[in-house]
Write an enzyme that holds these catalytic residues in place. Structure first.
Site, mmCIF file in Angstrom:
data_model
loop_
_atom_site.group_PDB
_atom_site.id
_atom_site.type_symbol
_atom_site.label_atom_id
_atom_site.label_comp_id
_atom_site.label_asym_id
_atom_site.label_seq_id
_atom_site.Cartn_x
_atom_site.Cartn_y
_atom_site.Cartn_z
ATOM 1 C CB SER A 54 88.927 11.936 -5.623
ATOM 2 O OG SER A 54 89.933 13.285 -5.805
ATOM 3 C CB SER A 105 92.641 13.452 -6.438
ATOM 4 O OG SER A 105 92.289 12.707 -5.248
ATOM 5 C CE LYS A 163 87.144 14.015 -8.469
ATOM 6 N NZ LYS A 163 88.693 14.970 -7.342
#
Lengths: 431, 431
Positions: free
Chosen positions: A148, A172, A79
């Site tokens: 996210s 997330s 990420k």
């Protein structure tokens, strides 16, 4: 061992085993992932940074040495809030556009030490918050992949990479994994280093991961916690399960509700004991507000550089949401929220060990249509606040045919019991 | 208001007030600090990075605008594990030599937002661990200033800068402050952002500070926590104090023991109630080992980049101490240590609120002779583990005439009560 499938479709564990057996090279695996990305990136847009030459150079380096660990030669997506020395980490914010960091995050260093390679950086929402990136759900490009950790889930689900790291402050990691039909995992709070990971809330942020198999989850978890890898076998007895609908049950879609009830019924039919778990009042009254208070108070301070140097480049959702709210929260309200959270954790420590796992929703329903949001974290934030390990497994479908997730939660630091229970549940649901 | 003293000798609060009143410019204050450094640096060696032009440019910028906050125009030193966008952050390690970071740490950004300037980076031990830097105690250059926030304490004590940030994982802020005759402060765990601060232990690391006045401590704390600054007045009643000699009492020097007893006697004579506080068995049995387990397990993982990429550049003290120990600690032992620590914290939450503060030792004695170590953290680590706010004030002297510190500890999140009590105690001891 002979590999006949497209290597990009292999699980991380199958690929790692094939590499050790000499049936696959890291380079061939990486090329297969890059080919898949080249074919699909215009539709999915999962990558914030990808340098095929850099990925291949790492793969060739892995091919030149004996296996170093359980991920030897396996590419992992990070990420784009997780730092590496050789790639930018941009947090999907113009403030950090082009930002290069000096060092690897601890988790990136541990992956490399286990022989793994870093394929690239996967799209995050702005600072792992709410403002979305361009990523689409690979199963239906009109829908969000969740967030996210949007790119991490989309890339793994689309066979662009076998493993990806994400993070979870509210929901997330678990939510996007569920929206994309993956296994998603949020470890017990505190067990995985956050060095070199953009921080929103020191109290809540947790590094997590997603994969296409439970074994892969366990393999990467061993690497991240720096413990010897050993796949935990499914429980050899029927588990004690708690069914927790949560006070927000009415916010779930009928399909999600039905699928959770169905999972509980089938586990019970397979021998599990099922106990309804209620979150007692007053301990859990207003728990969502408690979570928000902590996250916003800390976030407003943690975003000090962005807030005070570059406020005009912060999205309205973040600047007028979390940051403004946190700035106007008095310390006393923050401390009160922390004390309430601690009381909830003590309740969990007392209550949850009676069960192998809690069965609960991974999300309110299937991935919503539209890319302007990433869905609700309502069914995730509580467990993040409680510091418990969480795992979502794909089970059932929504009315549009999109996957749903079944979330299992075990007591804090009982991550191995969570895996064993999930193995049993997955087998029971597959029957 | 007219300033007749050398501005470098002013407290941060006096200097800030003078700047607001127009009696002093930030530039003049900064020049005075730089002059003092130029005169003393060869003896004290408190700075890891200092660019006088950059410091002066910040000061002149402050002089051009109306006061922005309670530190307007006041220079602050940052321990060299705390990042700024405009200076290197090198952690006293060849691995990070010349390392520049993209962004300010949250605390640096908050200081700037309050009008403060960053004078430079103060020497840390290697990664805020045990391997010392070159800094000498300004009160006796044959002695250590303490560590790991060595340069921060030395620079403030030597009038090179009025305020400095440090960090504490064991005793790295309180001990050097005591050794240098300063006020030192470790806030309640969790109240100050650690974004952009090198992390050893997410469970223990706390940003702290040192100053030459209690008012200065409060001023900087308000800036770091982003709350309006208001100086807390001394308690207007005699406090309830607990006297805690700790199970390690025999490791303190006779002088340190006598000074603590004397402080308690004088507070009692001034009206305080003094209660002996014992740390009960079995809760506190082996607490030092619990602290070490947590710090080493987390440290071994947090040092992932350094450990796996640059092990030959890690000191023996760190590599064969904390890192090796932490790598061989099983997760179960870590979890057990975390549970033990949590039980200690629950005891503290139950017990400490009956007192305004605990009186205890800030260090085992005066600063030891020699620069090969930085002294023992035995009298600090427990309170770090308990998450309580800690303050050391200068009181008494050792046999060599070096300052001793009196440590006050209040319940977690009662930092303002700690300041009020410290104000009362300081007045009582001054009589």
């Amino acid at each position: 061992m002979t590999i006949t499938a497209d290597p990009a479709t292999l699980t991380a564990s199958s690929a790692a085993d094939a590499i050790v057996a000499g049936a696959l090279t890291a380079e061939a695996l990486t090329r297969a992932c890059l080919d898949r990305i080249a074919a699909r990136d215009a539709d999915v847009a999962a990558w914030a940074f990808l340098d095929p030459d850099l990925a291949l150079a790492q793969a060739r380096a892995a091919d030149r040495v004996p296996p170093r660990g359980p991920l030897h030669g396996v590419p992992v997506a990070l990420k784009d809030i997780i730092e590496t020395f050789d790639m930018p980490t941009q947090c999907n914010s113009p403030i950090h556009a082009g930002r290069r960091t000096y060092a690897d995050s601890a988790v990136a260093a541990l992956i490399r030490a286990a022989g793994g390679t870093i394929l690239g950086k996967s799209v995050t929402t702005e600072f792992a918050n709410r403002h979305p990136g361009p990523t689409r759900n690979p199963l239906d490009p009109t829908r969000t992949p969740g967030g996210s950790s949007s790119g991490s889930a989309a890339a793994v689900a689309d066979f662009q990479v076998p493993l990806a790291l994400g993070t979870q402050t509210s929901g997330s990691m678990i939510r996007p994994a569920a929206f994309c039909g993956l296994w998603g995992y949020k470890p017990s709070f505190g067990e995985v280093s956050r060095v070199g990971v953009f921080q929103q809330s020191g109290t809540l942020d947790t590094v997590g991961l997603c994969a296409r198999a439970l074994e892969d989850v366990q393999r990467l978890r061993a690497v991240l916690t720096r413990i010897p890898y050993e796949n935990v076998a499914p429980l050899d007895r029927a588990p004690r399960l708690a069914l927790c609908r949560t006070p927000e049950w009415d916010e779930a879609t009928p399909a999600a509700q039905q699928v959770l009830e169905e999972a509980a019924r089938r586990c019970e039919a397979a021998g599990a004991t099922i106990t309804d778990l209620l979150l007692p009042s007053p301990i859990f009254d207003g728990w969502l507000k408690v979570h928000k208070r902590v996250a916003n108070f800390e976030g407003a301070r943690n975003f000090g550089f962005e807030r005070h140097g570059h406020r005009h480049l912060i999205s309205k959702a973040l600047g007028e949401g979390r940051i403004r709210d946190g700035e106007t929260t008095p310390v006393s309200a923050y401390v009160d929220a922390q004390r309430r959270a601690e009381a909830m954790r003590l309740w969990a420590e007392d209550t949850l060990p009676a069960f192998d796992a809690v069965l609960t929703l991974a999300a309110a329903g299937e991935a919503p249509v539209g890319l302007s949001g990433t869905g609700s974290a309502t069914f995730n934030s509580l467990w993040t606040l409680l510091y418990t390990p969480c795992l979502t497994m794909p089970f059932g479908r929504g009315p549009a045919g999109m996957p749903l997730g079944l979330q299992l939660v075990s007591p804090r630091h009982e991550d191995e019991r969570l895996f064993a229970t999930a193995g049993w549940v997955a087998a029971a649901l597959a029957d």
